[in-house]
Design an enzyme around this catalytic site. Sequence first.
Site, PDB file in Angstrom:
ATOM      1  N   THR A  96       0.869  -1.176   0.000  1.00 35.29           N
ATOM      2  CA  THR A  96       0.000   0.000   0.000  1.00 35.29           C
ATOM      3  C   THR A  96       0.906   1.226   0.000  1.00 35.29           C
ATOM      4  OG1 THR A  96      -1.690  -1.145   1.279  1.00 35.29           O
ATOM      5  CG2 THR A  96      -1.799   1.259   1.240  1.00 35.29           C
ATOM      6  N   LYS A 171      -7.811   1.639  -2.864  1.00 36.64           N
ATOM      7  CA  LYS A 171      -7.454   1.225  -1.499  1.00 36.64           C
ATOM      8  C   LYS A 171      -7.571   2.408  -0.523  1.00 36.64           C
ATOM      9  CE  LYS A 171      -5.108  -0.947   1.832  1.00 36.64           C
ATOM     10  NZ  LYS A 171      -5.538  -2.106   2.559  1.00 36.64           N
ATOM     11  N   LYS A 246      -1.524   5.324   8.539  1.00 34.10           N
ATOM     12  CA  LYS A 246      -0.723   5.350   7.297  1.00 34.10           C
ATOM     13  C   LYS A 246      -1.645   5.556   6.091  1.00 34.10           C
ATOM     14  CE  LYS A 246       1.662   2.329   4.114  1.00 34.10           C
ATOM     15  NZ  LYS A 246       2.070   0.989   3.739  1.00 34.10           N
TER      16      LYS A 246
HETATM   17  P1  NAD Z   1       6.033  -5.854   7.174  1.00 38.08           P
HETATM   18  O1  NAD Z   1       6.822  -4.720   7.699  1.00 38.08           O
HETATM   19  O2  NAD Z   1       5.701  -6.993   8.084  1.00 38.08           O
HETATM   20  O3  NAD Z   1       6.761  -6.482   5.866  1.00 38.08           O
HETATM   21  C1  NAD Z   1       7.472  -5.717   4.944  1.00 38.08           C
HETATM   22  C2  NAD Z   1       8.790  -6.440   4.682  1.00 38.08           C
HETATM   23  O4  NAD Z   1       9.508  -5.750   3.653  1.00 38.08           O
HETATM   24  C3  NAD Z   1       9.710  -6.480   5.896  1.00 38.08           C
HETATM   25  O5  NAD Z   1       9.976  -7.836   6.236  1.00 38.08           O
HETATM   26  C4  NAD Z   1      10.968  -5.744   5.436  1.00 38.08           C
HETATM   27  O6  NAD Z   1      12.170  -6.273   5.959  1.00 38.08           O
HETATM   28  C5  NAD Z   1      10.887  -5.892   3.942  1.00 38.08           C
HETATM   29  N1  NAD Z   1      11.658  -4.907   3.199  1.00 38.08           N
HETATM   30  C6  NAD Z   1      11.727  -3.563   3.370  1.00 38.08           C
HETATM   31  N2  NAD Z   1      12.564  -3.021   2.473  1.00 38.08           N
HETATM   32  C7  NAD Z   1      13.049  -4.025   1.717  1.00 38.08           C
HETATM   33  C8  NAD Z   1      13.964  -4.103   0.647  1.00 38.08           C
HETATM   34  N3  NAD Z   1      14.561  -3.004   0.171  1.00 38.08           N
HETATM   35  N4  NAD Z   1      14.232  -5.307   0.111  1.00 38.08           N
HETATM   36  C9  NAD Z   1      13.640  -6.433   0.579  1.00 38.08           C
HETATM   37  N5  NAD Z   1      12.772  -6.427   1.620  1.00 38.08           N
HETATM   38  C10 NAD Z   1      12.474  -5.244   2.181  1.00 38.08           C
HETATM   39  O7  NAD Z   1       4.690  -5.218   6.575  1.00 38.08           O
HETATM   40  P2  NAD Z   1       3.325  -5.976   6.204  1.00 38.08           P
HETATM   41  O8  NAD Z   1       2.389  -5.932   7.351  1.00 38.08           O
HETATM   42  O9  NAD Z   1       3.662  -7.270   5.568  1.00 38.08           O
HETATM   43  O10 NAD Z   1       2.730  -4.963   5.125  1.00 38.08           O
HETATM   44  C11 NAD Z   1       3.245  -4.893   3.803  1.00 38.08           C
HETATM   45  C12 NAD Z   1       2.377  -3.941   3.004  1.00 38.08           C
HETATM   46  O11 NAD Z   1       1.030  -4.424   2.985  1.00 38.08           O
HETATM   47  C13 NAD Z   1       2.318  -2.523   3.563  1.00 38.08           C
HETATM   48  O12 NAD Z   1       2.347  -1.620   2.498  1.00 38.08           O
HETATM   49  C14 NAD Z   1       0.989  -2.487   4.303  1.00 38.08           C
HETATM   50  O13 NAD Z   1       0.431  -1.186   4.362  1.00 38.08           O
HETATM   51  C15 NAD Z   1       0.142  -3.402   3.422  1.00 38.08           C
HETATM   52  N6  NAD Z   1      -0.971  -4.041   4.123  1.00 38.08           N
HETATM   53  C16 NAD Z   1      -0.775  -4.600   5.337  1.00 38.08           C
HETATM   54  C17 NAD Z   1      -1.869  -5.177   5.984  1.00 38.08           C
HETATM   55  C18 NAD Z   1      -1.686  -5.820   7.345  1.00 38.08           C
HETATM   56  O14 NAD Z   1      -2.698  -6.094   8.007  1.00 38.08           O
HETATM   57  N7  NAD Z   1      -0.460  -6.093   7.797  1.00 38.08           N
HETATM   58  C19 NAD Z   1      -3.137  -5.174   5.405  1.00 38.08           C
HETATM   59  C20 NAD Z   1      -3.290  -4.632   4.130  1.00 38.08           C
HETATM   60  C21 NAD Z   1      -2.195  -4.048   3.497  1.00 38.08           C
END
Ligand code: NAD
Length: 295
Positions: A96, A171, A246
Amino acid sequence: MVSIGFIGLGNMGRPMARNLLTGGHVVKGFDLEPAKLRAAESDGVIRADSVAAAVTDADIVISMLPAGQHVREVYLSADGVLGSAKAGALLIDSSTIDVATARNVAAAAAKAGFEMLDAPVSGGVAGAEAGSLTFMVGGNDGASRRATPVLAVMGRAIIHAGPSGSGQAAKICNNMILGITMIGVAEAFALADRLGLERQKLFDVASKSSGQCWALTSYCPVPGPVPASPANRGYAPGFAASMMLKDLRLAQEAAAAFGAATPLGAEATALYTLFSNSGRENTDFSGIFEMIVGK
Ligand code: NAD
């Protein structure tokens, strides 16, 4: 079977990758955090030690990253996706992020000869684990059709929202509705308490009247009426207030950039900022009820 390069194996990415494996696909993954990479490897993901290594052989690249800056870095840096993916690979970013970054990165991808989709999700970690996410897809028709069988392994609904950036637009508009309506429902219960109206009675009336909405009937912010809602477990998330904030901030950035009047979205952003700043950023967003009643 499709060969998939998966970047970002966090709370969402790991179970999404796991479902791709269950669906019979080959997944090579990379995450900056070694512990995340090890966890995904234990699920059957082939470990890559860089973005480039994860994507060089992939037919489809999927990324699930925290924010726009991470997406820019992963796709645009010298050893990033655009410089490393094989010709003809389809690129799908499910993070997102802001609409402008989604459009800019997709334009850079097009310039480099790749089709790219923005495909953010709703459904949270539970939806990622169950393979029941909703994907909101932005990009051209052909790329969207090509992505659908793979997205269908991770989600139940796949909606092609329009050209590049439309998935992100859908979204943030949806989540702005949710932030605003949650506060409205919380205020109604706060008023009912003061008026001596039983919470269950307000629920019984509003859930069958014009006050009906998802924040009330699926995610009620007071304990009792909807047993599965986070209010019944001390507001453990669910969907953390920091995540809601966010998305509301992304909506406000977009509103300012494109000249939309969103006064209630602005107010919801201010209230969720207050809520988060009170030390409750990891509380479920429906816990804002407690702040409204002065707890
Ligand atoms: P998270 O922080 O658990 O996972 C993101 C991952 O990306 C981390 O493990 C991090 O180490 C990795 N990362 C960051 N920079 C990187 C790079 N340069 N190379 C490789 N890996 C890298 O976050 P999440 O909860 O999995 O959310 C991910 C996305 O999904 C976000 O944009 C969030 O807004 C969206 N989202 C999350 C939810 C939820 O409930 N968690 C729901 C809908 C949407």
